[in-house]
Design a protein around this motif. Sequence first.
Motif, PDB file in Angstrom:
ATOM      1  N   GLN A  88       0.852  -1.195   0.000  1.00 12.98           N
ATOM      2  CA  GLN A  88       0.000   0.000   0.000  1.00 12.98           C
ATOM      3  C   GLN A  88       0.884   1.240   0.000  1.00 12.98           C
ATOM      4  O   GLN A  88       2.009   1.213   0.496  1.00 12.98           O
ATOM      5  CB  GLN A  88      -0.902   0.052   1.253  1.00 12.98           C
TER       6      GLN A  88
ATOM      7  N   ASP B 152      -1.539   5.098   3.303  1.00  7.50           N
ATOM      8  CA  ASP B 152      -2.665   4.183   3.514  1.00  7.50           C
ATOM      9  C   ASP B 152      -2.142   2.796   3.876  1.00  7.50           C
ATOM     10  O   ASP B 152      -2.687   1.777   3.458  1.00  7.50           O
ATOM     11  CB  ASP B 152      -3.533   4.121   2.246  1.00  7.50           C
TER      12      ASP B 152
ATOM     13  N   ARG C 199      -1.417  -0.683   5.200  1.00  8.75           N
ATOM     14  CA  ARG C 199      -2.356  -1.716   5.710  1.00  8.75           C
ATOM     15  C   ARG C 199      -3.809  -1.254   5.582  1.00  8.75           C
ATOM     16  O   ARG C 199      -4.683  -1.669   6.355  1.00  8.75           O
ATOM     17  CB  ARG C 199      -2.049  -2.090   7.157  1.00  8.75           C
ATOM     18  N   GLY C 200      -4.041  -0.420   4.565  1.00  6.16           N
ATOM     19  CA  GLY C 200      -5.382   0.118   4.381  1.00  6.16           C
ATOM     20  C   GLY C 200      -6.129  -0.522   3.238  1.00  6.16           C
ATOM     21  O   GLY C 200      -6.546  -1.675   3.328  1.00  6.16           O
ATOM     22  N   GLY C 201      -6.305   0.227   2.124  1.00  7.32           N
ATOM     23  CA  GLY C 201      -7.185  -0.195   1.042  1.00  7.32           C
ATOM     24  C   GLY C 201      -6.662  -1.345   0.205  1.00  7.32           C
ATOM     25  O   GLY C 201      -5.625  -1.945   0.498  1.00  7.32           O
ATOM     26  N   ASP C 202      -7.422  -1.628  -0.847  1.00  4.74           N
ATOM     27  CA  ASP C 202      -7.124  -2.754  -1.737  1.00  4.74           C
ATOM     28  C   ASP C 202      -6.353  -2.240  -2.959  1.00  4.74           C
ATOM     29  O   ASP C 202      -6.905  -1.516  -3.789  1.00  4.74           O
ATOM     30  CB  ASP C 202      -8.429  -3.423  -2.173  1.00  4.74           C
ATOM     31  N   TYR C 203      -5.093  -2.624  -3.047  1.00  2.00           N
ATOM     32  CA  TYR C 203      -4.241  -2.225  -4.174  1.00  2.00           C
ATOM     33  C   TYR C 203      -3.777  -3.453  -4.956  1.00  2.00           C
ATOM     34  O   TYR C 203      -2.699  -3.435  -5.557  1.00  2.00           O
ATOM     35  CB  TYR C 203      -3.041  -1.422  -3.669  1.00  2.00           C
TER      36      TYR C 203
ATOM     37  N   ASP D  46      -1.035 -10.621   0.234  1.00  2.00           N
ATOM     38  CA  ASP D  46      -0.390  -9.780  -0.780  1.00  2.00           C
ATOM     39  C   ASP D  46       0.489 -10.622  -1.696  1.00  2.00           C
ATOM     40  O   ASP D  46       0.521 -10.410  -2.917  1.00  2.00           O
ATOM     41  CB  ASP D  46       0.480  -8.705  -0.113  1.00  2.00           C
TER      42      ASP D  46
END
Length: 285
Positions: free
Chosen positions: A113, A117, A119-123, A155
């Motif tokens: 990420q 962000d 450990r946040g959104g979906d990348y 990941d």
Amino acid sequence: MMIMQETYALSNGVRIPKLGLGTWFIDDDAAADAVRTAVALGYRNIDTAQAYGNERGVGEGVRTSGIAREDLFVSTKLAAEIKDYDAATAAIDGSLDTLGLDHIDLMLIHSPQPWNDFRGGDYAQGNREAWRALEHAYQAGKLASIGVSNFEQHDLDNILAACTVAPQVNQLLVHAGNTPAELIAYCDSKSILVEAYSPIAHGEILKNPDVQAMADRYDVSVPQLCIRYTLQLGTVSLPKTANPEHMRSNAQVDFEIADHDMDVLRTLRARDYGDHSVFPVYSGK
């Protein structure tokens, strides 16, 4: 300092020295001297990143070290914010230009990420695109090996499900007090070598009386004990310093930690990074 001669084999056969020099927080203007000093002491593995802002200095140090380029292993990392193919391709070429090298021995995606962000959104798709750029640079001979950093199992699975070249390295926060044993084992099961950054816990482990007492029993310093611990885990150890005496001391790790003490260090929980907790990787996320 026998450790200087020891290497691991990556899954593609490339040899990587077990002990390296981390260069985070070394200013660009000081990086060349730090690299030259480290190489003179016997270091052959130098780790930097686009985010460190010192690739120019690191490259200068490598080029002026007096050691043949093929005898040095240079790593850098694609900025965490880059999550598309074209930008990643341009950034890879940018690192080559900034370093002033005709190839990079290892290039990593710095984080799954962007730092703002973490450990946040979906990348997931963005990471696949960045990985595709690394694959193409690898196939073109610009990069001798490729990998990731700060990637958790999901990941890694995202990359493994779509790649044509599997990651050869995952660089992780690993130190006595923070040993992600399941993730290390998973990487091993996929032939992904783990590199341990901040093996001395950004210095905070120096304040731990139990670790100090164990180091005293081995007649070594706490940093030496912590570096040896990460090596015995089977990881590349990347202590960072610009101090020549620390560089020398960090390489004096030709001793063996007993199995029962390794077990104690594996189960130790020490994740207070003091002032450095403001950085994403030390934030506890």
